[in-house]
Design a protein around this motif. Sequence first.
Motif, mmCIF file in Angstrom:
data_model
loop_
_atom_site.group_PDB
_atom_site.id
_atom_site.type_symbol
_atom_site.label_atom_id
_atom_site.label_comp_id
_atom_site.label_asym_id
_atom_site.label_seq_id
_atom_site.Cartn_x
_atom_site.Cartn_y
_atom_site.Cartn_z
ATOM 1 N N GLU A 214 6.683 10.588 6.232
ATOM 2 C CA GLU A 214 6.011 9.141 5.810
ATOM 3 C C GLU A 214 6.797 9.112 4.228
ATOM 4 O O GLU A 214 6.337 8.118 3.501
ATOM 5 C CB GLU A 214 4.642 9.831 5.468
ATOM 6 C CG GLU A 214 4.006 9.811 6.654
ATOM 7 C CD GLU A 214 2.375 10.251 6.379
ATOM 8 O OE1 GLU A 214 1.888 10.357 5.263
ATOM 9 O OE2 GLU A 214 1.725 10.449 7.483
ATOM 10 N N SER A 229 -1.806 8.270 3.163
ATOM 11 C CA SER A 229 -1.813 8.398 4.497
ATOM 12 C C SER A 229 -2.863 7.592 5.053
ATOM 13 O O SER A 229 -2.502 7.215 6.348
ATOM 14 C CB SER A 229 -2.358 10.074 4.567
ATOM 15 O OG SER A 229 -1.081 10.912 4.341
ATOM 16 N N LEU A 232 -1.031 4.288 5.588
ATOM 17 C CA LEU A 232 -0.307 4.309 6.693
ATOM 18 C C LEU A 232 -0.564 4.309 7.877
ATOM 19 O O LEU A 232 0.040 3.862 8.784
ATOM 20 C CB LEU A 232 0.718 5.566 6.188
ATOM 21 C CG LEU A 232 1.610 5.564 4.837
ATOM 22 C CD1 LEU A 232 2.394 6.760 4.662
ATOM 23 C CD2 LEU A 232 2.388 4.297 4.878
#
Length: 449
Positions: A214, A229, A232
């Motif tokens: 990531e 996160s 994403l």
Amino acid sequence: MNPALLDADLGASARQLIATGRLRAESDPEQYQAAVKGHEDLAEFFRTELGWTMELHEVASLVRLHKRRSDVPAGRGPLLVRDRHSQAPTLVMILACLACEQLWRRPRMSLRELVQAIAQVCAAEANNGRLPRFPVVASHDVSKKEARANRLSLADALKLLVEEGTISVDADLDRALADEDGDLVVSASRDRLAAKFSSLSPTLLELGGLPPEEHAAALSAESLMDHTSEALDTAPTVEQRRLKAIRRLIDDPVTDPLDDDADTTAYLHSLTGRERALNVVAALGLSATVRRDCWQITDPTGQASAVDFPNGRRMERQAALALLAALPDRDDPAAPLPLAEASDLFTRVRADLPRWAASYDRMPALARAAAAELVSVGLLAPDPENPDQWQPTPGVHLWRVRVHQPAPATEARANPAATTPAPLSEQKPLPEPNSGLDPLPSPRQGDEG
């Protein structure tokens, strides 16, 4: 006026920025002046159509394009100045960053002082694994080979900074670093050092708390709120899909329009997406060959990309052309290409032309080198589970290789105009002097090939 269109006078500057990310007054005077004059239009074009930020640093005599992609090409990176076909290794990139850090503090210093400062930083951080060891002088626990390799890596790092105009030196780097007593003066431009930053601070992004897969998405985020996160994991918006598709289209020689994470129609398959993508391509002066499963973008001027395939007469490039000629004629062109099949092809060529590729004793080594050439231009994709197997992309159907075998001397004297076509296995895989590899007749922009 169509917002995707760009003034023709800015086309060359835009293509140069796409290829290198910067325009300098001393090395690109014409493109630099054009970009300065039309910087507002140029910056607006990159912002609206590609989501990239263009900055004008008049004090540094620099125009900088910050290209950020969440799907970073795995094999892309700075090339070594001494060998334009080799990507700069990790150590070279680390040393370039450390050199910039030291030169930010002291913009003018001797090479000996710079080497000593970098070595001290590495020594302080090597025990905890944050930086590699960097001994540059042979000792009881450091071999001459290791010390020389480290000095060579530093030379490569400084050459990259010299080539991009960030630093300058007053003597030959190779000669100064080859001799342990050699020295020269290294000068840096603080304004250009400040322009090197293209992402948010890794410290503020807290990359240590994110998994490595990531990191690229976090570094390409527009704000600190976009790199978590949770953000994403959300489905991409239409705007994000558009930017991702067109960035790949402009940056990569071959693009798969179906490479989309969304469960809807691929952006480049929609009427709006297709039209907007072709407008961007045309505005930059590029050419597009469009298929439902593949888009190929070429630049007739050669400014928008560092890719020079298929030009060049290196043996690896000749082998790549021979392999490319054979790929569409396989029983199943879409089937994976194993190393053994590519090696067999070159073995057959060697049987007819014993002197061809004489520097390669083993055909598998030549097959890997040829496949690497095709991977670099998007015509083969490496198999992550098998290092000696590649997947052909639809782009292999967009090229036609024409191989010319010189006529025998006796026949040439009798009839200079005589030419006798031969099967591929009987021809020397040598490109033509000008192109060597011609694309199939391209359909009109917007038509499917």
